[in-house]
Scaffold this active site. Sequence first.
Site, PDB file in Angstrom:
ATOM      1  N   LYS A  36     -12.399  -9.139  -3.155  1.00 15.38           N
ATOM      2  CA  LYS A  36     -11.044  -9.013  -3.193  1.00 15.38           C
ATOM      3  C   LYS A  36     -10.484  -9.756  -4.687  1.00 15.38           C
ATOM      4  CE  LYS A  36     -10.518  -6.744   0.469  1.00 15.38           C
ATOM      5  NZ  LYS A  36     -10.187  -5.239   0.240  1.00 15.38           N
ATOM      6  N   ASP A  66      -6.576  -8.324   4.750  1.00 15.34           N
ATOM      7  CA  ASP A  66      -6.076  -9.137   3.788  1.00 15.34           C
ATOM      8  C   ASP A  66      -5.208 -10.284   4.515  1.00 15.34           C
ATOM      9  OD1 ASP A  66      -6.546  -7.108   1.946  1.00 15.34           O
ATOM     10  OD2 ASP A  66      -4.643  -5.975   2.152  1.00 15.34           O
ATOM     11  N   SER A  93       0.789  -1.315   0.065  1.00 16.34           N
ATOM     12  CA  SER A  93      -0.026  -0.063   0.002  1.00 16.34           C
ATOM     13  C   SER A  93       0.539   1.396   0.070  1.00 16.34           C
ATOM     14  CB  SER A  93      -0.772   0.084   1.369  1.00 16.34           C
ATOM     15  OG  SER A  93      -1.829  -1.274   1.235  1.00 16.34           O
ATOM     16  N   ARG A 113       1.455   4.255  -2.901  1.00 12.80           N
ATOM     17  CA  ARG A 113       1.159   5.662  -2.581  1.00 12.80           C
ATOM     18  C   ARG A 113       2.704   6.508  -2.682  1.00 12.80           C
ATOM     19  NH1 ARG A 113      -2.380   2.633  -0.407  1.00 12.80           N
ATOM     20  NH2 ARG A 113      -4.402   3.345   0.393  1.00 12.80           N
TER      21      ARG A 113
HETATM   22  C1  S3P Z   1      -5.589  -1.019   0.167  1.00 13.95           C
HETATM   23  C2  S3P Z   1      -6.716  -1.368   0.631  1.00 13.95           C
HETATM   24  C3  S3P Z   1      -7.631  -2.321   1.172  1.00 13.95           C
HETATM   25  C4  S3P Z   1      -6.660  -3.817   0.866  1.00 13.95           C
HETATM   26  C5  S3P Z   1      -5.972  -3.817  -0.223  1.00 13.95           C
HETATM   27  C6  S3P Z   1      -4.933  -2.523  -0.495  1.00 13.95           C
HETATM   28  C7  S3P Z   1      -4.891  -0.095  -0.223  1.00 13.95           C
HETATM   29  O1  S3P Z   1      -8.450  -2.466   0.216  1.00 13.95           O
HETATM   30  O2  S3P Z   1      -7.733  -4.757   0.967  1.00 13.95           O
HETATM   31  O3  S3P Z   1      -5.250  -4.969  -0.557  1.00 13.95           O
HETATM   32  O4  S3P Z   1      -3.836   0.093  -0.597  1.00 13.95           O
HETATM   33  O5  S3P Z   1      -5.339   1.112  -0.042  1.00 13.95           O
HETATM   34  P1  S3P Z   1     -10.175  -1.656   0.403  1.00 13.95           P
HETATM   35  O6  S3P Z   1      -9.965  -0.204   0.228  1.00 13.95           O
HETATM   36  O7  S3P Z   1     -11.016  -2.111  -0.602  1.00 13.95           O
HETATM   37  O8  S3P Z   1     -10.596  -2.126   1.742  1.00 13.95           O
END
Ligand code: S3P
Length: 428
Positions: free
Chosen positions: A347, A320, A23, A27
């Site tokens: 997912k 996750d 994540s 970003r």
């Molecule tokens: C993520 C947010 C989550 C997560 C995904 C990564 C992110 O999803 O399950 O693997 O990087 O913002 P959601 O925003 O759909 O909950």
Amino acid sequence: MNAKTIIPKSNLKGEVTVPGDKSISHRSIMLGSLACGTSEITNFLKGSDCIATMNCFRQMGIEIKESQGHIFVTGKGLRGLKAPASILEVENSGTTTRLLSGILAAQKFPSILSGDSSLNRRPMERIMTPLKEMGGTIYSIKNNGCAPLKIEPGTLHGIDYVSKVASAQVKSALLLAGLYTHEETTVTEPTLSRNHTELMLQGYGHDVQTQKNSDGSYSISLTGAKELQPQKIDIPGDISSAAYLIGAALLTKNSELLIQNVGLNETRSGFIDVIQKMKGNIQVLNESISGGEKRGDILVSSSELEGIEIGGDVIPRLIDEIPMIAVLAATAKGTTVIKDARELKIKETNRIDTVSKNLSKMKGNVIPTEDGMIIEGVEQLEGASINSHFDHRIAMAFAIAGLAARGNTTILDSKCIDVSYPDFWNVI
Ligand code: S3P
């Protein structure tokens, strides 16, 4: 098929690191590309999802270089992106699709985002609806609420949006879109989802306010039209990848692992809380904070786990990790109930389905429910042939199940782990 065979093991010992957080890696490229100047990123995850994000920004004229393992992104300011010559390929990455849509909705050029067959089945209305409310023009080319998405040039205005789901992807898409407005943008979510966008924006010099409301929801606000300043970002190890190594140490006999430099942001660390509640031997050592992100080392050893109930506010903090938790619950003493996790259905695969079917194949005792699973612990799982359905987290969670099972386990389509942990098979 690129199948991998897992032979049961015990005595897993040693010190390991895990690759950078997925994540945060996404970003870092996005905000680095929008900043005025060169950002330097260390421990960037070179998994296929984050490489897809990199390629999208390269296609929009951003220079991204690598030298001695560091990534240098030279942003050209909020208005510095140029029209891509072709479709932006987001591959398997929901984060790329949703966050990038927020940025693209505010550009002066049109664009098209498209992914692989799994990505192009995932729901995008959750970002399209609020982005349209902000004045964007974004639609599903096949008119089915999914990618491919077409995004027309747009001029956005701030909104006050109440999201039904605690989704960092929805929140982040709107905050990134909000950077392009002169007004305030506020996103309210039922409980706090991962806050990496907020923390990184603050690192890039942008003010972001987070407020807890009396009903337990959270409101996150920013006011746009302010350029971002380039940063040095050191990305911690991904707790979602560490979860598999933690699982391996917990499940196999006579094991002890020290996993170093793992991200421990409170909005992501629900897995550790759950393991502690399940009576797992796990400890966090050497905590520190960098770029607003907590990190530390995790010491974990073989454990007799106990079933628990998992639901409510903790779910977004471990969403996750649920495939790994389900595998751990499968041989824990007693019953584990996982609820309030309907998001699992959308997912990379429907993970209520893919986890339940694969656990049953290994002779686990699991009942899928509308919003989770009920798992009754058995003595030991049995090796089986596991269909990963090209879902990285299913492949890795069941590889760990295989380490502690009776007999060998085969993971079909094992290469999908490249999405988040390309070195997984070597490390295991
Ligand atoms: C993520 C947010 C989550 C997560 C995904 C990564 C992110 O999803 O399950 O693997 O990087 O913002 P959601 O925003 O759909 O909950």
